[in-house]
Scaffold this active site. Sequence first.
Site, mmCIF file in Angstrom:
data_model
loop_
_atom_site.group_PDB
_atom_site.id
_atom_site.type_symbol
_atom_site.label_atom_id
_atom_site.label_comp_id
_atom_site.label_asym_id
_atom_site.label_seq_id
_atom_site.Cartn_x
_atom_site.Cartn_y
_atom_site.Cartn_z
ATOM 1 N N GLY A 183 0.810 -1.214 0.000
ATOM 2 C CA GLY A 183 0.000 0.000 0.000
ATOM 3 C C GLY A 183 0.843 1.264 0.000
ATOM 4 O O GLY A 183 2.007 1.256 0.378
ATOM 5 N N THR A 243 5.774 0.431 6.275
ATOM 6 C CA THR A 243 4.461 -0.062 6.657
ATOM 7 C C THR A 243 3.966 0.712 7.861
ATOM 8 O O THR A 243 4.720 0.960 8.800
ATOM 9 C CB THR A 243 4.448 -1.570 6.975
ATOM 10 O OG1 THR A 243 3.180 -1.939 7.495
ATOM 11 C CG2 THR A 243 5.518 -1.964 7.952
ATOM 12 N N ASP A 291 2.125 -0.449 9.954
ATOM 13 C CA ASP A 291 2.026 -1.416 11.052
ATOM 14 C C ASP A 291 3.306 -1.488 11.889
ATOM 15 O O ASP A 291 3.283 -2.032 12.986
ATOM 16 C CB ASP A 291 1.712 -2.804 10.509
ATOM 17 C CG ASP A 291 0.415 -2.845 9.723
ATOM 18 O OD1 ASP A 291 -0.498 -2.064 10.051
ATOM 19 O OD2 ASP A 291 0.323 -3.644 8.782
#
Length: 187
Positions: free
Chosen positions: A15, A156, A158
């Site tokens: 992404g 990321t 995350d």
Amino acid sequence: MTDKKGTIGILTGGGDIPGLNQSIRGVTLRALSEGFDVVGIRRGWAGLVQLKREEGADNSEWVLPLTRELVERHAYTGGTFLHSSRTRPSAVPAKDVPAHLKDKYTAEKNDLTDEVVAGLEFLGIDYLVPAGGDDTLSYAVELGRRGFPVVAIPKTMDNDVPGTDYCMGFGTCVNRTIAMARQVTSS
């Protein structure tokens, strides 16, 4: 005699997050100043899977020479001008195998790593810089195990890439979450 030190390939996977274009810019400018050519692989690993290794083939959809002017033009926009994908070359579904490889790869899931390595060699890429999260970079590890030089950019929100303290995208995620929480509590 040439002063060229080699060619560096850059790709982005997964992404989009803020900072990708700035990372592409940073790697490109430093590489150019050190005497390297730089090539952008468009649409992440998919660009190397889709690449046609024939002299004269039009691969402009998958490969883009990176210049100072190009990376400066995109440096302050969000996302990645190289685009990305979630393609994992070691597990390409039969429906996603490129037309020019369909005769060779017919399984339900196909490992196209040999095609990726051959594509990197065809393009003359000496070093690869993938920017991505766990999936993108775990595949890059496989290329490294095969002996291909890889320098990864952990990306990321995350913040879960093993071996890193901090991933690009994590700070933006935290800051925006805090800002939204403040908006909700102040309403």
